[in-house]
Design a protein around this motif. Structure first.
Motif, PDB file in Angstrom:
ATOM      1  N   PRO A  26       0.990  -1.213   0.051  1.00  0.00           N
ATOM      2  CA  PRO A  26      -0.128  -0.337   0.053  1.00  0.00           C
ATOM      3  C   PRO A  26       1.394   1.227  -0.165  1.00  0.00           C
ATOM      4  N   GLU A  27      -0.048   2.113  -0.380  1.00  0.00           N
ATOM      5  CA  GLU A  27       0.914   3.508  -1.037  1.00  0.00           C
ATOM      6  C   GLU A  27       1.663   4.317   0.415  1.00  0.00           C
ATOM      7  N   ASP A  28       0.980   4.373   1.481  1.00  0.00           N
ATOM      8  CA  ASP A  28       0.998   4.791   2.711  1.00  0.00           C
ATOM      9  C   ASP A  28       2.073   4.283   3.649  1.00  0.00           C
ATOM     10  N   THR A  29       1.998   2.301   3.273  1.00  0.00           N
ATOM     11  CA  THR A  29       3.188   2.462   4.132  1.00  0.00           C
ATOM     12  C   THR A  29       4.385   2.253   3.739  1.00  0.00           C
ATOM     13  N   PHE A  30       4.300   2.137   2.239  1.00  0.00           N
ATOM     14  CA  PHE A  30       6.413   3.263   1.914  1.00  0.00           C
ATOM     15  C   PHE A  30       6.357   3.668   1.436  1.00  0.00           C
ATOM     16  N   LEU A  31       5.236   5.323   2.360  1.00  0.00           N
ATOM     17  CA  LEU A  31       5.588   6.551   2.207  1.00  0.00           C
ATOM     18  C   LEU A  31       6.090   6.152   3.999  1.00  0.00           C
ATOM     19  N   ARG A  32       5.498   5.583   4.953  1.00  0.00           N
ATOM     20  CA  ARG A  32       5.926   5.412   6.616  1.00  0.00           C
ATOM     21  C   ARG A  32       6.947   4.309   6.807  1.00  0.00           C
ATOM     22  N   GLN A  33       7.013   3.920   5.693  1.00  0.00           N
ATOM     23  CA  GLN A  33       8.862   3.045   5.196  1.00  0.00           C
ATOM     24  C   GLN A  33       9.860   3.868   4.838  1.00  0.00           C
ATOM     25  N   LEU A  34       9.566   4.820   4.174  1.00  0.00           N
ATOM     26  CA  LEU A  34      10.880   5.350   3.915  1.00  0.00           C
ATOM     27  C   LEU A  34      10.268   6.947   5.087  1.00  0.00           C
ATOM     28  N   SER A  35       9.687   7.496   5.689  1.00  0.00           N
ATOM     29  CA  SER A  35       9.583   8.422   6.698  1.00  0.00           C
ATOM     30  C   SER A  35      10.827   7.956   7.743  1.00  0.00           C
ATOM     31  N   ASP A  36      10.242   6.260   7.874  1.00  0.00           N
ATOM     32  CA  ASP A  36      11.510   5.732   8.873  1.00  0.00           C
ATOM     33  C   ASP A  36      12.033   5.789   8.588  1.00  0.00           C
ATOM     34  N   LEU A  37      13.571   5.383   7.475  1.00  0.00           N
ATOM     35  CA  LEU A  37      14.703   6.212   6.917  1.00  0.00           C
ATOM     36  C   LEU A  37      15.043   7.032   8.104  1.00  0.00           C
ATOM     37  N   ASP A  38      14.353   8.481   7.157  1.00  0.00           N
ATOM     38  CA  ASP A  38      14.547   9.415   7.074  1.00  0.00           C
ATOM     39  C   ASP A  38      15.162   9.888   8.686  1.00  0.00           C
ATOM     40  N   ALA A  39      13.416   9.766   9.566  1.00  0.00           N
ATOM     41  CA  ALA A  39      14.240   9.263  11.097  1.00  0.00           C
ATOM     42  C   ALA A  39      14.735   9.124  11.408  1.00  0.00           C
ATOM     43  N   GLY A  40      15.461   8.000  11.113  1.00  0.00           N
ATOM     44  CA  GLY A  40      16.503   6.533  11.685  1.00  0.00           C
ATOM     45  C   GLY A  40      17.988   6.880  10.811  1.00  0.00           C
ATOM     46  N   GLY A  41      17.401   8.345  10.272  1.00  0.00           N
ATOM     47  CA  GLY A  41      19.115   9.246   9.715  1.00  0.00           C
ATOM     48  C   GLY A  41      19.931   7.996   8.599  1.00  0.00           C
ATOM     49  N   TRP A  42      19.213   7.653   8.003  1.00  0.00           N
ATOM     50  CA  TRP A  42      19.699   6.330   6.204  1.00  0.00           C
ATOM     51  C   TRP A  42      19.567   7.141   5.521  1.00  0.00           C
ATOM     52  N   LYS A  43      20.498   7.379   5.073  1.00  0.00           N
ATOM     53  CA  LYS A  43      21.113   7.904   3.659  1.00  0.00           C
ATOM     54  C   LYS A  43      20.768   6.361   2.043  1.00  0.00           C
ATOM     55  N   VAL A  44      19.665   7.478   1.514  1.00  0.00           N
ATOM     56  CA  VAL A  44      19.212   6.591   0.817  1.00  0.00           C
ATOM     57  C   VAL A  44      20.659   6.707  -0.392  1.00  0.00           C
ATOM     58  N   LEU A  45      20.637   4.913  -0.713  1.00  0.00           N
ATOM     59  CA  LEU A  45      21.706   5.389  -2.069  1.00  0.00           C
ATOM     60  C   LEU A  45      21.272   5.401  -3.657  1.00  0.00           C
ATOM     61  N   ASP A  46      21.982   6.180  -4.290  1.00  0.00           N
ATOM     62  CA  ASP A  46      22.156   6.036  -6.003  1.00  0.00           C
ATOM     63  C   ASP A  46      22.778   4.560  -7.198  1.00  0.00           C
ATOM     64  N   HIS A  47      22.490   3.928  -7.525  1.00  0.00           N
ATOM     65  CA  HIS A  47      23.616   2.573  -8.229  1.00  0.00           C
ATOM     66  C   HIS A  47      25.029   3.131  -8.045  1.00  0.00           C
ATOM     67  N   VAL A  48      25.029   4.495  -8.466  1.00  0.00           N
ATOM     68  CA  VAL A  48      26.950   5.089  -8.515  1.00  0.00           C
ATOM     69  C   VAL A  48      27.324   4.841  -7.144  1.00  0.00           C
ATOM     70  N   GLN A  49      26.467   5.018  -6.127  1.00  0.00           N
ATOM     71  CA  GLN A  49      27.010   5.606  -5.054  1.00  0.00           C
ATOM     72  C   GLN A  49      27.246   4.150  -4.236  1.00  0.00           C
ATOM     73  N   PHE A  50      25.869   3.308  -4.633  1.00  0.00           N
ATOM     74  CA  PHE A  50      26.384   2.510  -3.719  1.00  0.00           C
ATOM     75  C   PHE A  50      27.038   1.037  -4.461  1.00  0.00           C
ATOM     76  N   VAL A  51      27.650   0.775  -5.665  1.00  0.00           N
ATOM     77  CA  VAL A  51      28.614   0.399  -7.176  1.00  0.00           C
ATOM     78  C   VAL A  51      29.827   0.923  -6.490  1.00  0.00           C
ATOM     79  N   GLY A  52      29.904   2.708  -6.051  1.00  0.00           N
ATOM     80  CA  GLY A  52      31.020   2.904  -5.296  1.00  0.00           C
ATOM     81  C   GLY A  52      31.672   2.241  -3.772  1.00  0.00           C
ATOM     82  N   GLY A  53      30.252   1.964  -3.161  1.00  0.00           N
ATOM     83  CA  GLY A  53      30.366   1.714  -1.948  1.00  0.00           C
ATOM     84  C   GLY A  53      30.610  -0.291  -2.006  1.00  0.00           C
ATOM     85  N   LEU A  54      30.963  -0.617  -3.308  1.00  0.00           N
ATOM     86  CA  LEU A  54      30.788  -2.199  -3.384  1.00  0.00           C
ATOM     87  C   LEU A  54      32.495  -2.261  -3.546  1.00  0.00           C
ATOM     88  N   GLU A  55      33.289  -1.261  -3.946  1.00  0.00           N
ATOM     89  CA  GLU A  55      34.238  -0.998  -4.174  1.00  0.00           C
ATOM     90  C   GLU A  55      35.161  -0.485  -3.076  1.00  0.00           C
TER      91      GLU A  55
END
Length: 195
Positions: A26-55
């Motif tokens: 559900p859309e509201d569940t997705f919004l809540r999960q994104l809000s929880d990430l933000d409130a928890g201090g999580w940085k959402v990576l794009d694919h370039v940052q992710f690949v860079g982090g693998l390396e």
């Protein structure tokens, strides 16, 4: 360091006349999960940052998250994209190239039939900041990571200019576990097979 991988398929309600499955979020569940990430201090990576982090894992923040979507359902355009834009959050979409502009025939009988984004919709998503990546050609489930050359074809083959090199990711459905615990292996690729 802590990592979170949020893997989604379908967002919103199932099509009229069909049934609900665990793939629908559900859309509201997705919004809540994104809000929880933000409130928890999580940085959402794009694919370039992710690949860079693998390396080089040291370049990643203490708490990083990756948001991915599988299969390219049209709810990416109608539900997900407006949310991602409003929150300025990157995401990765893995699409089986044989299904582009068609439907999820690969899930026939197991999931309600639903439209998959067209090439122009995928271009629109990418222009809006969603990284479009390969989910194989035919979305066949494999027992390992052994794919033949045809199945290693990526969306990049369709859109990159000759000589261009980009970071690419590939999501491969794995069935080494029972279907109710289906997992994905995200495999980093350092090139996109263009000449």
């Amino acid at each position: 360091k802590q990592r979170k991988f949020l893997v989604y398929h379908k967002m919103g309600a199932p099509p009229a006349g069909s049934w609900n499955s665990w793939f629908y979020i559900p859309e509201d569940t997705f919004l809540r999960q994104l809000s929880d990430l933000d409130a928890g201090g999580w940085k959402v990576l794009d694919h370039v940052q992710f690949v860079g982090g693998l390396e080089n894992p040291d370049i990643l923040p203490e708490r990083s998250a990756l948001i991915t979507f599988d299969d390219g359902y049209c709810s990416m355009c109608t539900v997900v994209l407006p949310i991602l834009r409003s929150l300025d959050i990157p995401a990765i979409l893995f699409v089986p190239t044989d299904s582009v502009g068609g439907s999820n025939a690969f899930d026939s009988g197991a999931e309600p039939e639903e439209a998959i984004c067209s090439w122009s919709e995928l271009r629109e998503l990418e222009l809006a900041g969603v990284s479009i990546q390969s989910h194989g050609v035919a979305h066949r489930r494999v027992l390992g990571n052994e794919l033949n050359e045809t199945e290693n074809k990526t969306i990049a083959d369709q859109k990159n200019k000759p000589g261009e090199k980009k970071e690419r990711l590939e999501a491969i459905p794995k069935t080494t576990l029972p279907l109710d615990s289906l997992t994905l292996t995200i495999k980093a690729l350092d090139t996109c097979w263009t000449k």
